[in-house]
Design an enzyme around this catalytic site. Structure first.
Site, short mmCIF file in Angstrom:
data_model
loop_
_atom_site.label_atom_id
_atom_site.label_comp_id
_atom_site.label_asym_id
_atom_site.label_seq_id
_atom_site.Cartn_x
_atom_site.Cartn_y
_atom_site.Cartn_z
N ASN A 7 43.65 14.43 59.48
CA ASN A 7 42.98 14.17 60.75
C ASN A 7 43.13 12.69 61.04
O ASN A 7 42.51 11.84 60.41
CB ASN A 7 41.50 14.56 60.67
CG ASN A 7 40.76 14.37 61.99
OD1 ASN A 7 40.96 13.39 62.69
ND2 ASN A 7 39.89 15.31 62.32
N ASN A 9 42.45 11.00 63.83
CA ASN A 9 41.46 10.40 64.73
C ASN A 9 42.14 9.56 65.81
O ASN A 9 41.78 8.41 66.06
CB ASN A 9 40.47 9.55 63.93
CG ASN A 9 39.25 9.15 64.75
OD1 ASN A 9 38.95 9.78 65.77
ND2 ASN A 9 38.56 8.11 64.33
N GLU A 34 43.31 16.07 65.76
CA GLU A 34 42.60 15.12 66.63
C GLU A 34 43.55 14.03 67.12
O GLU A 34 43.31 12.83 66.96
CB GLU A 34 41.39 14.52 65.91
CG GLU A 34 40.29 14.09 66.86
CD GLU A 34 38.99 13.70 66.16
OE1 GLU A 34 38.07 13.27 66.86
OE2 GLU A 34 38.90 13.85 64.93
N TYR A 141 42.25 22.52 64.00
CA TYR A 141 41.17 21.54 64.10
C TYR A 141 39.94 22.30 64.58
O TYR A 141 39.76 22.52 65.77
CB TYR A 141 41.54 20.40 65.04
CG TYR A 141 40.42 19.43 65.32
CD1 TYR A 141 39.65 18.92 64.28
CD2 TYR A 141 40.14 19.00 66.61
CE1 TYR A 141 38.62 18.02 64.52
CE2 TYR A 141 39.13 18.10 66.87
CZ TYR A 141 38.37 17.62 65.82
OH TYR A 141 37.34 16.72 66.06
N ASP A 182 41.40 20.31 59.54
CA ASP A 182 40.00 19.90 59.53
C ASP A 182 39.16 21.13 59.88
O ASP A 182 39.11 21.55 61.03
CB ASP A 182 39.79 18.78 60.54
CG ASP A 182 38.36 18.26 60.53
OD1 ASP A 182 37.53 18.78 59.77
OD2 ASP A 182 38.06 17.33 61.30
N ASN A 184 35.85 21.27 59.34
CA ASN A 184 34.55 20.76 59.80
C ASN A 184 33.36 21.42 59.13
O ASN A 184 32.28 21.50 59.71
CB ASN A 184 34.44 20.89 61.33
CG ASN A 184 34.53 19.53 62.02
OD1 ASN A 184 34.01 18.54 61.52
ND2 ASN A 184 35.21 19.49 63.15
N ASP A 303 38.98 8.02 59.94
CA ASP A 303 37.77 8.33 59.18
C ASP A 303 38.00 9.49 58.22
O ASP A 303 37.09 9.87 57.48
CB ASP A 303 36.60 8.64 60.12
CG ASP A 303 36.94 9.76 61.11
OD1 ASP A 303 38.14 10.05 61.29
OD2 ASP A 303 36.01 10.33 61.70
N HIS A 304 39.21 10.06 58.22
CA HIS A 304 39.61 11.10 57.26
C HIS A 304 40.75 10.55 56.40
O HIS A 304 41.37 9.54 56.73
CB HIS A 304 40.09 12.35 57.98
CG HIS A 304 39.04 13.07 58.76
ND1 HIS A 304 38.56 14.32 58.43
CD2 HIS A 304 38.35 12.71 59.87
CE1 HIS A 304 37.65 14.70 59.30
NE2 HIS A 304 37.50 13.73 60.19
N CYS A 513 16.13 -7.82 54.87
CA CYS A 513 15.71 -6.55 54.29
C CYS A 513 15.03 -6.81 52.95
O CYS A 513 15.32 -7.80 52.27
CB CYS A 513 16.90 -5.61 54.13
SG CYS A 513 18.13 -6.15 52.94
N CYS A 539 19.23 -2.28 57.51
CA CYS A 539 19.93 -3.00 56.45
C CYS A 539 21.42 -3.05 56.77
O CYS A 539 22.01 -2.09 57.27
CB CYS A 539 19.69 -2.32 55.11
SG CYS A 539 20.55 -3.09 53.72
#
Length: 563
Positions: A7, A9, A34, A141, A182, A184, A303-304, A513, A539
């Site tokens: 994937n 993205n 994607e 997908y 993917d 999901n 992100d994959h 924090c 944080c």
């Protein structure tokens, strides 16, 4: 044979060159999800890659959304290719076929399931242990179920059912099937970073579907399934699922093996993710051909991360690409000339040879061709054709336009003339006016009544007073400008600075924090609700498990509106 899924993205992940990235994987079939590109935005560099043939599925409802693509090496060209799962997007006689019985779907739902560009199917031929066989690769997908949109949860389940129906129908026709992409949904608690934080983990409808689609959930050894376990799986497949999670087949107890992380929280730094990218294959193919599957978390850009599988079979390439191939798209089939071609001077020899090639046999001899290409030279002058009336008018208009441009160019001067301040015309004194100037001013239509109605002495006094008033006004303007400049400087140094500081607060100071004693980061609520637009501090560390000291702590503080 090597097959890979990723994937990406967005197709912009390949910004450094798509061929370079594809070659780095050294895979025969590369499936990406994607892509976020529609057909009108697909460029030739992405669609046609040297050494590969590609097959795209686009979203038809939203731009920059969804989309999948399959890249095959020229040595692994498929025999058939099809877009979608329902068969509604395929051309007659060019589809893979085997659609099964699509039950529990109304007449409008199948097309809606294929309109988001979520599936590409390619069918290949390979030579295995049992001789020539077929292999069908389904690149998918799967939709994400948005908690705030109940209709998307139903859409996702319908897509799962359609995928299973199509995959099992192709498998029943005698072809091996690989479903990859993917999905999901993380299948087991071992595939999730924090399953205790997920409500009703086992009761999730997507996981229940995976339980029904897959089999072989019993514990396996680290080296994979034994012969007895595979036999038991084959018996279960008659009433249950018919596909195997190939990664878990080779790594049944491997934890922290994730393929997706949240980029907003920096969760990849602490490996706080999920495994939702799969290579699923029928158990006979896994038993006979698969000998290696793994993930590639070191590959960034999305992100994959990619997932690959190695098979001990040899693909047979089709002699020609299927009609769905991007090379057959009308926008990429023509022989488009490069812009530099229009600036290359073609020699007389090339023109002569081109004309002679294109002319019919016996239509013209070489002498006539030369005469048509080059005018007859008489002495030092070239015999010109007598211009027609229309050509004369055109030449006259061109000459007129060129003269006009020359005149305008002389009037305008250089480009710097546009940026020079215009000079205010000075009013000459009355004593310096010559008789001709006085006469011309008297004869002007705008001042005729004023000049004739008053004597010359009164006119002189009036003009003198007018000059005096204009000089006074100009002097006042200059003094006013200097005064305003001084005042603006004083304002910058004076109380104006304090006023703007009081009005514009600027960003609030971040607190520290409690766990890490580091400055927090400012966030804004973007989810619709009563807190939409409110700011808060959290944080700054990346998201991770609660037991990880380097992960984000639970510090949270709203930003007061008055501060």
């Amino acid at each position: 044979m090597k097959i890979l899924t990723w994937n990406i993205n967005g197709i912009r992940t390949f910004k450094n060159g798509i061929k370079k990235i594809l070659d780095s994987f050294d895979a025969d079939i590369i499936c990406v999800q994607e892509t976020k590109v529609t057909r009108d935005l697909l460029d030739e560099k992405t669609a046609i890659v040297d050494g590969y043939n590609s097959y795209f599925s686009f979203s038809r409802g939203r731009s920059g959304y969804s989309g999948v693509a399959t890249y095959c090496k020229d040595t692994a060209t498929p025999f058939l290719a099809e877009e979608g799962l329902t068969g509604l997007l395929a051309n007659q006689g060019e589809a893979v076929g085997c659609y099964g019985v699509q039950v529990e779907l109304s007449s409008e739902e199948p097309l809606a399931l294929d309109n988001e560009g979520r599936a590409v199917i390619t069918q290949h031929h390979f030579i295995g242990k049992d001789g020539p066989q077929k292999l069908t690769v389904i690149n998918v997908y799967c939709p994400r179920a948005d908690p705030d949109k109940p209709e998307r949860k139903q859409y996702k389940l319908q897509f799962y059912q359609l995928l299973q129906c199509r995959a099992e129908a192709i498998l029943s026709s005698g072809s091996h099937v690989i479903v990859l992409g993917d999905v999901n949904t993380s299948h087991r608690p071992i595939d999730h970073c924090d399953p205790d934080d997920v409500d009703n983990f086992e009761d999730n409808p997507g996981r229940k579907w995976l339980d029904h689609f897959l089999f072989g959930t019993a514990e396996k050894t680290e080296n994979g399934n034994t012969e007895d376990e595979l036999t038991d799986i084959s018996q279960k497949s008659a009433s249950g699922g018919k596909f195997v999670d190939s990664f878990r087949h080779f790594h049944p107890k491997c934890s922290n093996a994730f393929t997706c992380w949240s980029t907003l929280t920096g969760a990849r730094q602490t490996n706080y993710g999920t495994r939702i990218d799969y290579i699923l294959a029928d158990h006979c193919l896994v038993k006979s051909a698969f000998f290696g599957v793994d993930i590639m978390p070191e590959v960034e850009g999305s992100d994959h991360c990619p997932v690959w599988a190695q098979l001990s079979c040899t693909l047979r390439s089709s002699p020609k690409c299927p009609p769905m191939c991007t090379r057959h798209m009308p926008e990429f089939t023509g022989r488009q000339q490069k812009l530099s071609r229009f600036f290359v001077k073609v020699s007389e020899k090339e023109r002569f040879s081109k004309v002679s090639e294109e002319s019919l046999p016996g239509s013209q001899d070489s002498g006539e061709i030369r005469e048509n290409l080059n005018p007859v030279v008489q002495g030092n002058s070239v015999a010109k054709k007598r211009p027609t009336c229309r050509e004369k008018d055109a030449n006259a208009s061109k000459a007129k336009r060129s003269n006009q441009m020359k005149t305008e160019g002389n009037a305008k001067g250089s480009l710097l003339a546009f940026f020079k301040p215009k000079q205010t015309p000075s009013i000459p004194s009355i004593g310096n006016l010559s008789p001709k100037q006085t006469k011309s001013s008297e004869d002007s239509p705008g001042s005729e009544s004023d000049v004739r109605s008053c004597p010359s002495d009164v006119q002189t006094e009036t003009n003198l007073s007018l000059v005096t008033e204009m000089e006074t006004e100009n002097q006042d303007e200059v003094e006013g400008e200097s005064t305003s400049i001084v005042k603006s400087k004083d304002c910058k140094k004076g109380p104006c600075t304090g006023f703007w500081k009081a009005v514009l607060h600027g960003p609030p100071q971040p607190p520290l924090c409690k766990s890490h004693n580091e400055p927090c980061v400012l966030r804004t609520v973007k989810k619709a609700g009563p807190n939409l637009g409110r700011q808060f501090f959290v944080c700054a560390c990346p998201q991770g498990h609660a037991s990880n000291p380097q992960a984000r702590c639970n510090f949270f503080a709203w930003v007061d509106k008055g501060k």
